[in-house]
Design an enzyme around this catalytic site. Structure first.
Site, mmCIF file in Angstrom:
data_model
loop_
_atom_site.group_PDB
_atom_site.id
_atom_site.type_symbol
_atom_site.label_atom_id
_atom_site.label_comp_id
_atom_site.label_asym_id
_atom_site.label_seq_id
_atom_site.Cartn_x
_atom_site.Cartn_y
_atom_site.Cartn_z
ATOM 1 N N THR A 135 9.716 -6.886 3.813
ATOM 2 C CA THR A 135 8.615 -6.799 3.187
ATOM 3 C C THR A 135 8.171 -6.461 1.662
ATOM 4 O O THR A 135 8.375 -6.508 0.489
ATOM 5 C CB THR A 135 6.534 -7.029 3.935
ATOM 6 N N GLY A 136 8.800 -4.737 2.214
ATOM 7 C CA GLY A 136 9.031 -3.944 1.236
ATOM 8 C C GLY A 136 10.209 -4.456 0.246
ATOM 9 O O GLY A 136 10.843 -5.002 -0.241
ATOM 10 N N TYR A 170 -3.975 -8.616 15.742
ATOM 11 C CA TYR A 170 -3.862 -7.796 14.817
ATOM 12 C C TYR A 170 -4.675 -6.187 14.940
ATOM 13 O O TYR A 170 -4.065 -5.850 15.089
ATOM 14 C CB TYR A 170 -3.700 -8.045 13.026
ATOM 15 N N ASN A 200 -10.687 -4.376 3.020
ATOM 16 C CA ASN A 200 -9.747 -5.158 2.414
ATOM 17 C C ASN A 200 -9.140 -4.593 0.242
ATOM 18 O O ASN A 200 -9.904 -4.913 -0.476
ATOM 19 C CB ASN A 200 -10.609 -7.167 1.736
ATOM 20 N N ASP A 209 -11.199 -14.512 11.885
ATOM 21 C CA ASP A 209 -12.190 -13.913 10.767
ATOM 22 C C ASP A 209 -13.232 -13.154 11.410
ATOM 23 O O ASP A 209 -14.319 -14.567 12.020
ATOM 24 C CB ASP A 209 -12.309 -14.819 9.719
ATOM 25 N N ILE A 247 0.890 -1.005 -0.035
ATOM 26 C CA ILE A 247 0.048 0.539 -0.150
ATOM 27 C C ILE A 247 1.052 0.646 0.047
ATOM 28 O O ILE A 247 0.213 1.844 -0.977
ATOM 29 C CB ILE A 247 -1.025 -0.076 1.586
ATOM 30 N N PHE A 274 2.817 3.720 7.513
ATOM 31 C CA PHE A 274 2.603 1.991 7.016
ATOM 32 C C PHE A 274 2.692 1.411 7.662
ATOM 33 O O PHE A 274 2.411 -0.105 8.021
ATOM 34 C CB PHE A 274 2.370 1.926 5.153
ATOM 35 N N ARG A 334 -16.668 -9.955 2.334
ATOM 36 C CA ARG A 334 -15.656 -8.708 3.023
ATOM 37 C C ARG A 334 -15.631 -7.127 1.490
ATOM 38 O O ARG A 334 -15.822 -7.274 0.405
ATOM 39 C CB ARG A 334 -14.133 -9.307 2.482
ATOM 40 N N HIS A 388 -3.667 -12.993 1.628
ATOM 41 C CA HIS A 388 -4.681 -12.240 1.402
ATOM 42 C C HIS A 388 -5.815 -13.125 -0.120
ATOM 43 O O HIS A 388 -4.526 -13.626 -0.822
ATOM 44 C CB HIS A 388 -4.486 -11.024 0.564
#
Ligand code: UDP
Length: 327
Positions: free
Chosen positions: A35-36, A140, A169, A284, A12, A72, A220, A188
């Site tokens: 992770t980027g 989370y 989402n 969930d 994102i 972020f 979602r 995802h």
């Protein structure tokens, strides 16, 4: 404006950096590249650093002297957070505290914060508004509630303002094909479905078919990443113009079930990939749909890509681009 973007090399964050660059802002991306990717930073300067490293963070903030921060950098996987809660509280809460302390120390008073629909848990009313109770079902979501609370208290105690954007989402990729999700272990739904279509996984699991929804699978509100990026640009203008702290939902206001997403992914790709029905995944919520009236009315946000097939198509084009690359 001069803006520090933590996690700006991630999925994102990189789309937001591109949008902010186009809007003429001067950027510094602070990212540990866990992770980027450095190639994903299409505007401004990249500093490789961790939010746990307060000395480096303080140097960066003191030298760059931003008008605002967009934050972020965080872990984002519900299921992992259930298995490894301390990892989530350490990074999402403790490192956010570091960032806020360094901001206060350097007189930086504005922040846009990445929050999540997971703060609501299982909302009683759908679409959910920002005033709904915060009852996260997993670490989370709880870590993001804590981040919001810390900022709320700080804004009452000091000259400090924030906009917390609660993402629903997020999916899809840059329509110009420059950016997209590039994380091998992505969990995802849309990314997993497309990787399964590509043959990277044997089959896609549908986690739970006994939810109280019309087809038994979770619902979602899928929002295209470029519409979400635009929400950040507008939220920043809002903060600059009004100086008001706010919390805003980011979604389209309608949802799709897991089965509907799977069917759309099969249609867009033209591949009838294998699917199996398995038990529920921990943490969930049955249905999460945004009431985004506040974002629309306060910032003028008007989404351009409210179309599940467009979302999946851009993600699919990006997946194909990733094939054969080193990413
Ligand atoms: N999901 C699924 N199979 C997968 C990944 C996700 O059935 O391989 C379901 C998941 O249980 C949830 C929905 O898809 O109901 C969206 O999950 P995702 O991880 O994409 O986002 P979340 O809502 O957890 O942020």
């Amino acid at each position: 404006m001069k803006i520090v973007v933590t996690g700006g090399a991630g999925y994102i964050g990189s789309h937001v950096v591109k949008a902010l660059g186009k809007a003429g802002h001067d950027l510094l991306v602070y990212d540990n590249l866990s992770t980027g990717h450095s190639w994903a930073v299409l505007s401004g300067e990249l500093v490789r650093g961790d939010l746990a490293d307060k000395i480096l963070l303080n140097d960066v903030m003191g030298n760059f002297r931003p008008d605002a921060v967009i934050h972020f950098a965080a872990f984002i996987q519900v299921e992992e957070s259930v298995r490894e809660p301390l990892k989530y509280y350490r990074n999402n809460v403790s490192n956010t505290l570091n960032l806020l302390e360094v901001m206060v120390h350097n007189g930086v008073r504005n922040i846009i914060y990445s929050s999540t629909a997971a703060v609501y848990g299982t909302p009683e009313k759908i679409p959910v508004t920002e005033t709904a109770p915060l009852e996260p079902l997993n670490p989370y979501g709880a870590s993001k509630v804590m981040g919001e609370k810390i900022m709320a208290h700080l804004s009452e105690a000091a000259d400090f303002r924030y906009v917390a954007l609660r993402y629903f989402n997020v999916a899809g990729a840059d329509h110009e094909g420059e950016l997209g999700q590039a994380y091998r272990e992505a969990t995802h739904l849309i990314t997993r479905a497309l990787k399964t279509a590509h043959g990277e996984f044997d089959r896609l699991s549908i986690f739970g078919t006994d939810y109280p929804t019309p087809d038994g699978t979770c619902i979602r509100d899928y929002i295209h990443v470029e519409d979400l990026a635009q929400a950040h640009v507008l939220a920043l203008h809002y903060l600059e113009k009004t100086g008001h702290s706010e919390v805003m939902n980011c979604g389209y206001g309608h949802g799709y079930s897991v089965r509907e997403v799977v069917e759309a992914a099969k249609k867009v790709t033209g591949i009838d990939f294998p699917v199996e029905e398995t038990c529920r995944r921990a943490g969930d919520s049955p249905a999460l749909i945004a009431d985004s009236g506040k974002l629309r009315s306060l910032t003028g946000w008007a989404p351009r890509h409210d179309d599940l097939e467009f979302i999946i198509r851009t993600a699919w084009e990006w997946e194909q681009k990733l094939r054969g690359s080193e990413i």
